[in-house]
Design a protein around this motif. Structure first.
Motif, PDB file in Angstrom:
ATOM      1  N   PHE A  75      92.479  35.376  85.535  1.00  0.00           N
ATOM      2  CA  PHE A  75      92.993  35.371  84.166  1.00  0.00           C
ATOM      3  C   PHE A  75      92.477  36.533  83.340  1.00  0.00           C
ATOM      4  O   PHE A  75      92.704  36.593  82.126  1.00  0.00           O
ATOM      5  CB  PHE A  75      92.687  34.043  83.452  1.00  0.00           C
ATOM      6  N   GLY A  76      91.831  37.493  83.975  1.00  0.00           N
ATOM      7  CA  GLY A  76      91.237  38.624  83.258  1.00  0.00           C
ATOM      8  C   GLY A  76      92.205  39.401  82.402  1.00  0.00           C
ATOM      9  O   GLY A  76      91.852  39.880  81.323  1.00  0.00           O
ATOM     10  N   HIS A  77      93.452  39.528  82.858  1.00  0.00           N
ATOM     11  CA  HIS A  77      94.456  40.256  82.075  1.00  0.00           C
ATOM     12  C   HIS A  77      94.801  39.541  80.770  1.00  0.00           C
ATOM     13  O   HIS A  77      95.354  40.152  79.853  1.00  0.00           O
ATOM     14  CB  HIS A  77      95.720  40.472  82.907  1.00  0.00           C
ATOM     15  N   ARG A  78      94.442  38.271  80.648  1.00  0.00           N
ATOM     16  CA  ARG A  78      94.713  37.495  79.429  1.00  0.00           C
ATOM     17  C   ARG A  78      93.561  37.573  78.428  1.00  0.00           C
ATOM     18  O   ARG A  78      93.692  37.125  77.293  1.00  0.00           O
ATOM     19  CB  ARG A  78      94.933  36.029  79.768  1.00  0.00           C
ATOM     20  N   ILE A  79      92.403  38.087  78.853  1.00  0.00           N
ATOM     21  CA  ILE A  79      91.243  38.144  77.950  1.00  0.00           C
ATOM     22  C   ILE A  79      91.482  39.239  76.916  1.00  0.00           C
ATOM     23  O   ILE A  79      91.686  40.393  77.251  1.00  0.00           O
ATOM     24  CB  ILE A  79      89.936  38.414  78.729  1.00  0.00           C
ATOM     25  N   VAL A  80      91.442  38.844  75.643  1.00  0.00           N
ATOM     26  CA  VAL A  80      91.680  39.791  74.560  1.00  0.00           C
ATOM     27  C   VAL A  80      90.438  40.035  73.709  1.00  0.00           C
ATOM     28  O   VAL A  80      90.378  41.015  72.974  1.00  0.00           O
ATOM     29  CB  VAL A  80      92.839  39.335  73.641  1.00  0.00           C
ATOM     30  N   ASN A  81      89.459  39.128  73.814  1.00  0.00           N
ATOM     31  CA  ASN A  81      88.306  39.258  72.946  1.00  0.00           C
ATOM     32  C   ASN A  81      87.181  38.361  73.453  1.00  0.00           C
ATOM     33  O   ASN A  81      87.370  37.621  74.427  1.00  0.00           O
ATOM     34  CB  ASN A  81      88.674  38.854  71.516  1.00  0.00           C
ATOM     35  N   SER A  82      86.052  38.424  72.777  1.00  0.00           N
ATOM     36  CA  SER A  82      84.932  37.554  73.119  1.00  0.00           C
ATOM     37  C   SER A  82      84.169  37.199  71.854  1.00  0.00           C
ATOM     38  O   SER A  82      84.285  37.880  70.841  1.00  0.00           O
ATOM     39  CB  SER A  82      84.001  38.237  74.123  1.00  0.00           C
ATOM     40  N   VAL A  83      83.420  36.114  71.949  1.00  0.00           N
ATOM     41  CA  VAL A  83      82.557  35.688  70.851  1.00  0.00           C
ATOM     42  C   VAL A  83      81.137  35.937  71.313  1.00  0.00           C
ATOM     43  O   VAL A  83      80.691  35.356  72.295  1.00  0.00           O
ATOM     44  CB  VAL A  83      82.760  34.183  70.537  1.00  0.00           C
ATOM     45  N   LYS A  84      80.450  36.838  70.632  1.00  0.00           N
ATOM     46  CA  LYS A  84      79.065  37.136  70.984  1.00  0.00           C
ATOM     47  C   LYS A  84      78.168  36.244  70.151  1.00  0.00           C
ATOM     48  O   LYS A  84      78.013  36.432  68.958  1.00  0.00           O
ATOM     49  CB  LYS A  84      78.753  38.606  70.766  1.00  0.00           C
ATOM     50  N   LEU A  85      77.587  35.279  70.818  1.00  0.00           N
ATOM     51  CA  LEU A  85      76.816  34.244  70.156  1.00  0.00           C
ATOM     52  C   LEU A  85      75.330  34.558  70.208  1.00  0.00           C
ATOM     53  O   LEU A  85      74.788  34.793  71.274  1.00  0.00           O
ATOM     54  CB  LEU A  85      77.086  32.910  70.866  1.00  0.00           C
ATOM     55  N   VAL A  86      74.678  34.569  69.058  1.00  0.00           N
ATOM     56  CA  VAL A  86      73.244  34.817  69.028  1.00  0.00           C
ATOM     57  C   VAL A  86      72.494  33.579  68.556  1.00  0.00           C
ATOM     58  O   VAL A  86      71.480  33.215  69.102  1.00  0.00           O
ATOM     59  CB  VAL A  86      72.895  36.031  68.129  1.00  0.00           C
ATOM     60  N   GLY A  87      72.983  32.894  67.575  1.00  0.00           N
ATOM     61  CA  GLY A  87      72.320  31.697  67.073  1.00  0.00           C
ATOM     62  C   GLY A  87      73.334  30.624  66.758  1.00  0.00           C
ATOM     63  O   GLY A  87      74.525  30.877  66.723  1.00  0.00           O
ATOM     64  N   GLY A  88      72.867  29.430  66.557  1.00  0.00           N
ATOM     65  CA  GLY A  88      73.768  28.323  66.273  1.00  0.00           C
ATOM     66  C   GLY A  88      74.425  27.807  67.536  1.00  0.00           C
ATOM     67  O   GLY A  88      74.051  28.170  68.646  1.00  0.00           O
ATOM     68  N   THR A  89      75.437  26.980  67.348  1.00  0.00           N
ATOM     69  CA  THR A  89      76.131  26.410  68.504  1.00  0.00           C
ATOM     70  C   THR A  89      77.382  27.230  68.814  1.00  0.00           C
ATOM     71  O   THR A  89      77.839  28.030  68.001  1.00  0.00           O
ATOM     72  CB  THR A  89      76.557  24.956  68.221  1.00  0.00           C
ATOM     73  N   LYS A  90      77.944  26.996  69.975  1.00  0.00           N
ATOM     74  CA  LYS A  90      79.188  27.663  70.336  1.00  0.00           C
ATOM     75  C   LYS A  90      80.318  27.217  69.402  1.00  0.00           C
ATOM     76  O   LYS A  90      81.171  28.016  69.044  1.00  0.00           O
ATOM     77  CB  LYS A  90      79.522  27.390  71.795  1.00  0.00           C
ATOM     78  N   GLN A  91      80.296  25.959  69.007  1.00  0.00           N
ATOM     79  CA  GLN A  91      81.305  25.487  68.064  1.00  0.00           C
ATOM     80  C   GLN A  91      81.211  26.266  66.755  1.00  0.00           C
ATOM     81  O   GLN A  91      82.228  26.697  66.211  1.00  0.00           O
ATOM     82  CB  GLN A  91      81.147  23.990  67.791  1.00  0.00           C
TER      83      GLN A  91
END
Length: 180
Positions: A75-91
């Motif tokens: 599914f790599g061709h569908r990846i458009v972005n990412s969330v770079k998480l440093v603190g807090g929860t993923k939610q």
């Protein structure tokens, strides 16, 4: 367009699991291989060209977007972005990401990450042991079908660009330039 947040614990290709600052303290380290999971995930979103993937687990802290696309082959061709998480929860990170966006979204998340009722209607719960299985695939399919044309219509060039931009100011400028 529908943003699908991929937030599943495990290892995939050269992408290894590293200690997560947002995994529940009582959970064991996830070493589940995501190879089978990623193939089923890709098959599940395939009939929905308007569904694009935002990687929302720990990988973006170490790996760049191009590496993620290469290692998430199905599914790599569908990846458009990412969330770079440093603190807090993923939610929290996902809700912050979506705060300036209006697109519908889905969260596909392992049970070892902290999520609440706030995302329950939009969430596909993935068992840490079973991984992304037939039940998870059916739930994701059901949510995407509920979004109708948003999920079934291929992205325009403007939508693809908008999905790839995190900054609200840049998205606004992109809309202005497109209109001119």
């Amino acid at each position: 367009m529908v943003l699908v947040f991929f937030c599943i614990s495990g290892v995939l290709g050269a992408i290894e699991r590293h200690p997560s600052i947002t995994t529940r303290d009582t959970e064991a380290e996830a070493t589940h291989s995501l190879d089978t999971d990623s193939r089923l995930f890709a098959e599940t979103i395939d009939p929905f060209p308007g569904a694009v993937v935002v990687v929302a687990n720990d990988w973006p802290l170490i790996y760049g977007l191009n590496t993620l696309k290469q290692e998430c082959v199905p599914f790599g061709h569908r990846i458009v972005n990412s969330v770079k998480l440093v603190g807090g929860t993923k939610q929290d990170a996902i809700l912050t990401y979506m705060a300036s966006r209006s697109e519908p979204y889905v969260v596909v998340a392992s049970s070892d990450f902290e999520f609440s009722e706030m995302t329950a209607e939009r969430r596909v719960n993935v068992d840490s042991e079973a991984g992304f299985d037939a039940d998870a695939a059916n739930r994701l399919r059901e949510i995407l079908e509920g979004y109708g044309e948003e999920a079934k219509r291929p992205l325009s060039a403007d939508e693809a660009l908008s999905a790839a931009v995190n900054n609200p100011m840049l998205r606004h400028m992109q809309k202005y330039v497109t209109a001119s």
